[in-house]
Design a protein around this motif. Structure first.
Motif, PDB file in Angstrom:
ATOM      1  N   GLU A   6      15.491  -3.912  -3.706  1.00 34.82           N
ATOM      2  CA  GLU A   6      14.541  -4.937  -3.515  1.00 34.82           C
ATOM      3  C   GLU A   6      13.297  -4.690  -2.545  1.00 34.82           C
ATOM      4  OE1 GLU A   6      16.785  -8.410  -1.959  1.00 34.82           O
ATOM      5  OE2 GLU A   6      18.354  -8.358  -3.212  1.00 34.82           O
ATOM      6  N   ARG A   7      13.502  -3.838  -1.723  1.00 37.76           N
ATOM      7  CA  ARG A   7      12.524  -3.357  -0.681  1.00 37.76           C
ATOM      8  C   ARG A   7      12.865  -1.964  -0.122  1.00 37.76           C
ATOM      9  NH1 ARG A   7      12.766  -7.182   4.780  1.00 37.76           N
ATOM     10  NH2 ARG A   7      15.077  -6.710   4.998  1.00 37.76           N
ATOM     11  N   ARG A   8      11.874  -1.196   0.188  1.00 39.55           N
ATOM     12  CA  ARG A   8      12.237   0.121   0.608  1.00 39.55           C
ATOM     13  C   ARG A   8      10.870   0.603   1.394  1.00 39.55           C
ATOM     14  NH1 ARG A   8      12.270   2.890  -5.363  1.00 39.55           N
ATOM     15  NH2 ARG A   8      13.505   1.047  -5.866  1.00 39.55           N
ATOM     16  N   PHE A   9      11.284   1.237   2.330  1.00 41.47           N
ATOM     17  CA  PHE A   9      10.130   1.653   3.374  1.00 41.47           C
ATOM     18  C   PHE A   9      10.632   3.163   3.719  1.00 41.47           C
ATOM     19  CE2 PHE A   9       6.257   0.536   5.788  1.00 41.47           C
ATOM     20  CZ  PHE A   9       5.926   1.956   6.442  1.00 41.47           C
ATOM     21  N   LEU A  10      10.329   4.036   3.022  1.00 40.68           N
ATOM     22  CA  LEU A  10      10.773   5.564   3.179  1.00 40.68           C
ATOM     23  C   LEU A  10       9.857   6.319   3.848  1.00 40.68           C
ATOM     24  CD1 LEU A  10      12.294   5.954  -0.303  1.00 40.68           C
ATOM     25  CD2 LEU A  10      13.599   5.453   1.908  1.00 40.68           C
ATOM     26  N   VAL A  11      10.109   7.119   4.848  1.00 38.02           N
ATOM     27  CA  VAL A  11       9.488   8.428   5.443  1.00 38.02           C
ATOM     28  C   VAL A  11      10.061   9.526   5.099  1.00 38.02           C
ATOM     29  CG1 VAL A  11       8.374   9.147   7.512  1.00 38.02           C
ATOM     30  CG2 VAL A  11       8.414   6.598   7.212  1.00 38.02           C
ATOM     31  N   VAL A  15       6.522   2.966  -0.150  1.00 42.68           N
ATOM     32  CA  VAL A  15       6.639   1.583   0.215  1.00 42.68           C
ATOM     33  C   VAL A  15       6.784   0.671  -1.222  1.00 42.68           C
ATOM     34  CG1 VAL A  15       5.857  -0.746   1.313  1.00 42.68           C
ATOM     35  CG2 VAL A  15       5.384   1.413   2.457  1.00 42.68           C
ATOM     36  N   ARG A  16       7.777   0.032  -1.209  1.00 38.19           N
ATOM     37  CA  ARG A  16       7.994  -0.683  -2.440  1.00 38.19           C
ATOM     38  C   ARG A  16       8.544  -2.196  -2.282  1.00 38.19           C
ATOM     39  NH1 ARG A  16      10.843   0.801  -8.456  1.00 38.19           N
ATOM     40  NH2 ARG A  16      11.560  -1.314  -9.038  1.00 38.19           N
ATOM     41  N   TYR A  17       8.184  -3.215  -2.860  1.00 37.33           N
ATOM     42  CA  TYR A  17       8.728  -4.380  -2.769  1.00 37.33           C
ATOM     43  C   TYR A  17       8.789  -5.148  -4.221  1.00 37.33           C
ATOM     44  CZ  TYR A  17       7.929  -4.896   2.481  1.00 37.33           C
ATOM     45  OH  TYR A  17       8.097  -4.586   3.694  1.00 37.33           O
ATOM     46  N   ASP A  18       9.804  -5.940  -4.259  1.00 39.12           N
ATOM     47  CA  ASP A  18      10.120  -6.643  -5.632  1.00 39.12           C
ATOM     48  C   ASP A  18      10.483  -7.914  -5.172  1.00 39.12           C
ATOM     49  OD1 ASP A  18      10.360  -4.886  -8.054  1.00 39.12           O
ATOM     50  OD2 ASP A  18      11.423  -3.721  -6.306  1.00 39.12           O
ATOM     51  N   ARG A  19       9.535  -9.026  -5.456  1.00 42.92           N
ATOM     52  CA  ARG A  19       9.650 -10.420  -4.934  1.00 42.92           C
ATOM     53  C   ARG A  19       9.298 -11.293  -6.272  1.00 42.92           C
ATOM     54  NH1 ARG A  19      11.703  -8.444  -1.480  1.00 42.92           N
ATOM     55  NH2 ARG A  19      11.870  -8.456   0.750  1.00 42.92           N
ATOM     56  N   ARG A  20       9.345 -12.562  -6.081  1.00 45.36           N
ATOM     57  CA  ARG A  20       9.279 -13.549  -7.100  1.00 45.36           C
ATOM     58  C   ARG A  20       7.601 -13.476  -7.663  1.00 45.36           C
ATOM     59  NH1 ARG A  20      12.464 -17.533  -4.667  1.00 45.36           N
ATOM     60  NH2 ARG A  20      10.679 -18.704  -3.871  1.00 45.36           N
ATOM     61  N   TRP A  21       6.846 -13.027  -6.821  1.00 44.16           N
ATOM     62  CA  TRP A  21       5.166 -13.084  -7.117  1.00 44.16           C
ATOM     63  C   TRP A  21       4.875 -11.910  -7.902  1.00 44.16           C
ATOM     64  CZ3 TRP A  21       3.560  -8.697  -4.680  1.00 44.16           C
ATOM     65  CH2 TRP A  21       4.244  -8.363  -3.442  1.00 44.16           C
ATOM     66  N   GLY A  22       5.858 -10.941  -7.728  1.00 44.32           N
ATOM     67  CA  GLY A  22       5.464  -9.676  -8.327  1.00 44.32           C
ATOM     68  C   GLY A  22       5.939  -8.345  -7.523  1.00 44.32           C
ATOM     69  N   ARG A  23       5.397  -7.122  -8.044  1.00 44.45           N
ATOM     70  CA  ARG A  23       5.939  -5.928  -7.401  1.00 44.45           C
ATOM     71  C   ARG A  23       4.801  -5.021  -6.674  1.00 44.45           C
ATOM     72  NH1 ARG A  23       9.144  -2.335 -11.430  1.00 44.45           N
ATOM     73  NH2 ARG A  23      10.877  -3.716 -10.768  1.00 44.45           N
ATOM     74  N   PHE A  24       4.833  -4.625  -5.794  1.00 45.47           N
ATOM     75  CA  PHE A  24       3.988  -3.569  -5.095  1.00 45.47           C
ATOM     76  C   PHE A  24       4.614  -2.302  -4.659  1.00 45.47           C
ATOM     77  CE2 PHE A  24       2.538  -1.831  -1.003  1.00 45.47           C
ATOM     78  CZ  PHE A  24       1.173  -1.416  -1.603  1.00 45.47           C
ATOM     79  N   THR A  25       4.142  -1.284  -5.338  1.00 49.67           N
ATOM     80  CA  THR A  25       4.604  -0.001  -4.774  1.00 49.67           C
ATOM     81  C   THR A  25       3.456   0.945  -4.303  1.00 49.67           C
ATOM     82  OG1 THR A  25       5.961  -0.012  -6.601  1.00 49.67           O
ATOM     83  CG2 THR A  25       5.880   2.054  -5.768  1.00 49.67           C
ATOM     84  N   SER A  26       3.642   1.652  -3.512  1.00 45.69           N
ATOM     85  CA  SER A  26       2.533   2.662  -2.967  1.00 45.69           C
ATOM     86  C   SER A  26       3.216   3.978  -2.386  1.00 45.69           C
ATOM     87  CB  SER A  26       1.949   1.919  -1.830  1.00 45.69           C
ATOM     88  OG  SER A  26       0.676   2.722  -1.413  1.00 45.69           O
ATOM     89  N   ASN A  27       2.511   5.018  -2.601  1.00 43.21           N
ATOM     90  CA  ASN A  27       3.214   6.376  -2.056  1.00 43.21           C
ATOM     91  C   ASN A  27       2.069   7.060  -1.601  1.00 43.21           C
ATOM     92  OD1 ASN A  27       3.602   9.355  -2.545  1.00 43.21           O
ATOM     93  ND2 ASN A  27       5.807   8.235  -2.213  1.00 43.21           N
ATOM     94  N   LEU A  28       1.978   7.709  -0.301  1.00 39.19           N
ATOM     95  CA  LEU A  28       1.122   8.706   0.178  1.00 39.19           C
ATOM     96  C   LEU A  28       1.828   9.842   0.668  1.00 39.19           C
ATOM     97  CD1 LEU A  28      -1.727   9.136   1.295  1.00 39.19           C
ATOM     98  CD2 LEU A  28      -1.158   8.105   3.613  1.00 39.19           C
ATOM     99  N   SER A  29       1.436  10.966   0.189  1.00 43.72           N
ATOM    100  CA  SER A  29       2.038  12.233   0.678  1.00 43.72           C
ATOM    101  C   SER A  29       0.934  13.268   1.079  1.00 43.72           C
ATOM    102  CB  SER A  29       2.819  12.795  -0.408  1.00 43.72           C
ATOM    103  OG  SER A  29       2.021  13.075  -1.455  1.00 43.72           O
ATOM    104  N   GLY A  30       1.129  14.035   1.869  1.00 42.04           N
ATOM    105  CA  GLY A  30       0.344  15.088   2.445  1.00 42.04           C
ATOM    106  C   GLY A  30       1.111  16.494   2.518  1.00 42.04           C
ATOM    107  N   SER A  31       0.323  17.623   2.280  1.00 42.61           N
ATOM    108  CA  SER A  31       0.891  19.037   2.603  1.00 42.61           C
ATOM    109  C   SER A  31       0.078  20.116   2.691  1.00 42.61           C
ATOM    110  CB  SER A  31       1.968  19.308   1.037  1.00 42.61           C
ATOM    111  OG  SER A  31       0.980  19.231  -0.044  1.00 42.61           O
ATOM    112  N   HIS A  32       0.413  21.051   3.216  1.00 42.49           N
ATOM    113  CA  HIS A  32      -0.308  22.137   3.565  1.00 42.49           C
ATOM    114  C   HIS A  32       0.583  23.495   3.801  1.00 42.49           C
ATOM    115  CE1 HIS A  32       0.531  22.863   7.971  1.00 42.49           C
ATOM    116  NE2 HIS A  32       0.337  21.592   7.819  1.00 42.49           N
ATOM    117  N   PHE A  33      -0.157  24.522   3.356  1.00 43.78           N
ATOM    118  CA  PHE A  33       0.674  25.935   3.681  1.00 43.78           C
ATOM    119  C   PHE A  33       0.421  26.255   5.286  1.00 43.78           C
ATOM    120  CE2 PHE A  33       0.276  25.921  -0.636  1.00 43.78           C
ATOM    121  CZ  PHE A  33       1.570  26.420  -1.312  1.00 43.78           C
ATOM    122  N   PHE A  34       1.409  26.954   5.949  1.00 44.18           N
ATOM    123  CA  PHE A  34       1.072  27.335   7.223  1.00 44.18           C
ATOM    124  C   PHE A  34       0.401  28.241   7.611  1.00 44.18           C
ATOM    125  CE2 PHE A  34       4.970  24.582   7.698  1.00 44.18           C
ATOM    126  CZ  PHE A  34       4.499  24.003   8.815  1.00 44.18           C
TER     127      PHE A  34
END
Length: 415
Positions: A274-279, A312-331
């Motif tokens: 139903e909802r998630r906020f993952l780091v 971040v993802r939410y599933d609600r009666r009004w709809g669904r929102f999903t977003s993902n942001l990632s950053g990476s680099h070589f040392f």
């Protein structure tokens, strides 16, 4: 005295007569709005006929949201959330979970889900006219003692395996294509451990007749990938990713890596559907050997790489929102980095009107495996080698407006 006794019995009898005649079931059949992205709507409407189905949740008195997640070995767990809406006398909310094992066929899976839909709707229709013809059937399990606890012995210890292979060919007068794919998948999932491993590969060959003769192209790849994850708390998990692969397209002759990782979910994992906020954070040392000399004059190298991502993802009666942001680099050079952003939004604006949007954008500065030198026209046209780029993007926008009859009950399978 006699009149008082007669009045007393009359008062007792009248309510019983009223209940016998109406049964307390004087409300109309409820309207259901079914929100499910993976359901067989035709099958459900055909087999659950004691409610009305409506196209818009503004016309519904019951909102049914169904989310599903993959379980061990390709099974599915369905979370059914029943909510009373649009009726001040019915604010009930229930949640059921149905698990379909990987051995179920598509028909068995939809039958099981439909049975749970029926069970979940019963409390919502108990005071409606549907109760006048509704019945309950119970299939007694084999054996006389229904409540004896039985310890299940699993000779496979929760391990599930899947082997698959496929080949295909196609052709016409000036072009032919042949491809072969094979893979092996294994996993073991418990409430504490999640272990997944796969080995797979593909080879593809094309023959294309050009004005200067026949061009033959070959593109192959293969990989071993593994995940070992451990549940620390209801919010925190630790894991180890392992990988060995090669790819002619990416100029990688051999790559081996192991990535310790940690993941934190702000919401409990029990609410994942139903909802998630993952780091999450991953640290990846890897050794690479290349087919051709890279743009950094490397034929092999040992590098260290890290990734931090938020989802971040939410599933609600009004709809669904999903977003993902990632950053990476070589040392060894932080200028070799990448930033990825993905988002999607599906929203019901007003009655019958909904909009959808999805977009992705990547800043790419970490293509350390690029082949040095110029590419031939054939390599570019056939996509045989990865090309240098500093960004990539994609956008999509959709609009849907539905009007007309509010009901969606009738099923007509002809043509």
């Amino acid at each position: 005295m006699f009149h008082r006794i007669a009045l007393f019995f009359l008062l007792l009898i009248i309510p019983q007569i009223t209940l016998a005649q109406g049964g307390g079931s004087n409300k109309p059949i409820p309207n259901v709005y079914l929100d499910c992205g993976s359901c067989d709507f035709t099958y459900i409407r055909t087999n659950v006929t004691f409610v009305n189905y409506v196209r818009d949740q503004g016309d519904a008195t019951i909102y049914l949201m169904i989310n599903d997640l993959q379980t061990a070995g390709g099974g599915r767990e369905y979370t059914l959330t029943f909510s009373g809406i649009g009726d001040t006398d019915n604010t009930r909310s229930d949640t059921l979970r149905y698990v379909s094992p990987s051995t179920d066929s598509g028909d068995e899976r939809r039958r099981g889900l439909t049975r749970y839909i029926k069970i979940g709707l019963i409390p919502f229709v108990s005071k409606t006219v549907a109760m006048e013809t509704l019945n309950v059937f119970y299939e007694e399990p084999e054996g006389n003692d229904l409540y004896v606890e039985e310890t299940v012995e699993d000779p496979w210890n929760n391990w599930v395996f899947d082997v698959n292979a496929r080949t295909w060919m196609s052709g016409e007068k000036t072009e032919k294509e042949f491809s072969f794919f094979g893979g092996l998948f294994a996993e073991r999932i418990t409430s504490v451990w999640k272990i997944r491993m796969r080995v797979r590969g593909e080879t593809e060959r094309n023959w294309i007749e050009l004005s200067e003769g026949t061009t033959i192209s070959n593109r192959s790849w293969g990989e071993y990938w593994g995940l070992y994850a451990y549940s620390l708390t209801d919010h925190l998990s630790a894991g180890l990713f392992t990988k060995t692969d090669f790819s002619t397209y990416n100029n990688i002759a051999f790559n081996i890596e192991a990535s310790p990782a940690i993941e934190y979910n702000i919401f409990p994992y029990t609410e994942y559907s139903e909802r998630r906020f993952l780091v999450s954070y991953r640290l990846t040392p890897s050794f690479r050997n290349y087919f051709d000399v890279t743009i950094f004059d490397k034929t092999e190298e040992l590098v260290l790489h890290q990734v931090l991502s938020v989802e971040v993802r939410y599933d609600r009666r009004w709809g669904r929102f999903t977003s993902n942001l990632s950053g990476s680099h070589f040392f060894h050079d932080t200028a070799l980095n990448r930033l990825n952003f993905n988002t999607s939004l599906d929203v019901r604006i007003v009655r019958g009107l909904s909009v959808s949007f999805s977009g992705r954008y990547s800043l790419i500065n970490d293509q350390i495996a690029l082949k040095k030198g110029d590419f031939s026209d054939e390599e570019i046209l056939l996509g045989l080698q990865q090309q240098a780029t500093s960004y990539s993007y994609g956008l999509s926008f959709g609009l849907s407006y539905t009007f007309g009859s509010i009901y969606n009950n009738i099923v007509n399978p002809r043509f």
